[in-house]
Design a protein around this motif. Sequence first.
Motif, mmCIF file in Angstrom:
data_model
loop_
_atom_site.group_PDB
_atom_site.id
_atom_site.type_symbol
_atom_site.label_atom_id
_atom_site.label_comp_id
_atom_site.label_asym_id
_atom_site.label_seq_id
_atom_site.Cartn_x
_atom_site.Cartn_y
_atom_site.Cartn_z
ATOM 1 N N CYS A 76 32.759 43.134 31.969
ATOM 2 C CA CYS A 76 31.661 42.602 32.930
ATOM 3 C C CYS A 76 32.148 43.294 34.199
ATOM 4 O O CYS A 76 31.069 43.478 34.942
ATOM 5 N N THR A 77 33.527 43.451 34.606
ATOM 6 C CA THR A 77 33.716 43.570 36.003
ATOM 7 C C THR A 77 32.900 45.007 36.355
ATOM 8 O O THR A 77 32.659 45.143 37.341
ATOM 9 N N PRO A 78 32.994 46.108 35.417
ATOM 10 C CA PRO A 78 32.463 47.285 35.803
ATOM 11 C C PRO A 78 31.086 47.289 36.435
ATOM 12 O O PRO A 78 30.927 48.227 37.468
ATOM 13 N N CYS A 79 30.244 46.141 36.166
ATOM 14 C CA CYS A 79 29.017 46.074 36.979
ATOM 15 C C CYS A 79 28.931 44.982 37.809
ATOM 16 O O CYS A 79 28.399 44.786 39.008
ATOM 17 N N HIS A 80 29.685 43.785 37.256
ATOM 18 C CA HIS A 80 29.351 42.526 38.166
ATOM 19 C C HIS A 80 30.467 42.225 39.089
ATOM 20 O O HIS A 80 30.365 41.299 39.820
ATOM 21 N N GLY A 81 31.552 42.883 38.934
ATOM 22 C CA GLY A 81 32.586 42.904 39.968
ATOM 23 C C GLY A 81 33.500 41.690 39.647
ATOM 24 O O GLY A 81 33.210 40.811 38.795
ATOM 25 N N LEU A 82 34.650 41.798 40.054
ATOM 26 C CA LEU A 82 35.860 40.801 39.897
ATOM 27 C C LEU A 82 35.362 39.179 40.276
ATOM 28 O O LEU A 82 35.634 38.404 39.644
#
Length: 215
Positions: A104-110
């Motif tokens: 998820c982090t590639p789009c939504h961020g940490l």
Amino acid sequence: MMTSLVRAGLHSLTLKSLCGAACSVLLAGCSLKQDMALQPKNRPLSPSDFFTDGRSERPLVENTVSRGSYADDALFVAKDANNFPLPVTQELLERGEGRYKIFCTPCHGLQGDGNGMIVMRGMKHPPTFHQDRLRQSPNGYFYDIITNGFGAMYGYSAQIPPRDRWAIVAYVRALQLSRNARVAELPADVREKVMHPPAAKPQVAGEEKPGGAKE
């Protein structure tokens, strides 16, 4: 001399006419040749006289194995439902954090604010999980989006099993609470730290500050 020129002109005109006629015949043949467009096939649910029951759609072969999970799986929840089919434990949250960081982090961020690496590279900015609309969305909505995708996001049903999808949903809820939790809803020990933070340690003369500087 004049006669030769006339004959040469007539000969050239005749060749051009023959070539044009031949091309016309070939093109006409090509335009009528529609085997790819008119191939024998059946549209979905169309009738057919090939089978005795008159249907083009065929029943599943005995012992067919389905791909993916059933809609009536024990972990399936309707899109508008807010129940959670798993006990939310520390282990589940940690599993969700790990899967979230991978998928998820590639789009939504940490932090779930939509500032992932692809946004930094100029691609479309996904919505933040901390907006009111998504904080009020039911749990089934998030599970459905992870499973089937939404907008520019592809579904992850092939990559993430149902239990891990719910782990991600639990972690997303934890991210949302990290910015929107009420003090009264916090555990007693955490609430005490928030209401009465520990006093800062006094700086001793000559002691190094963070970064190497001295008083």
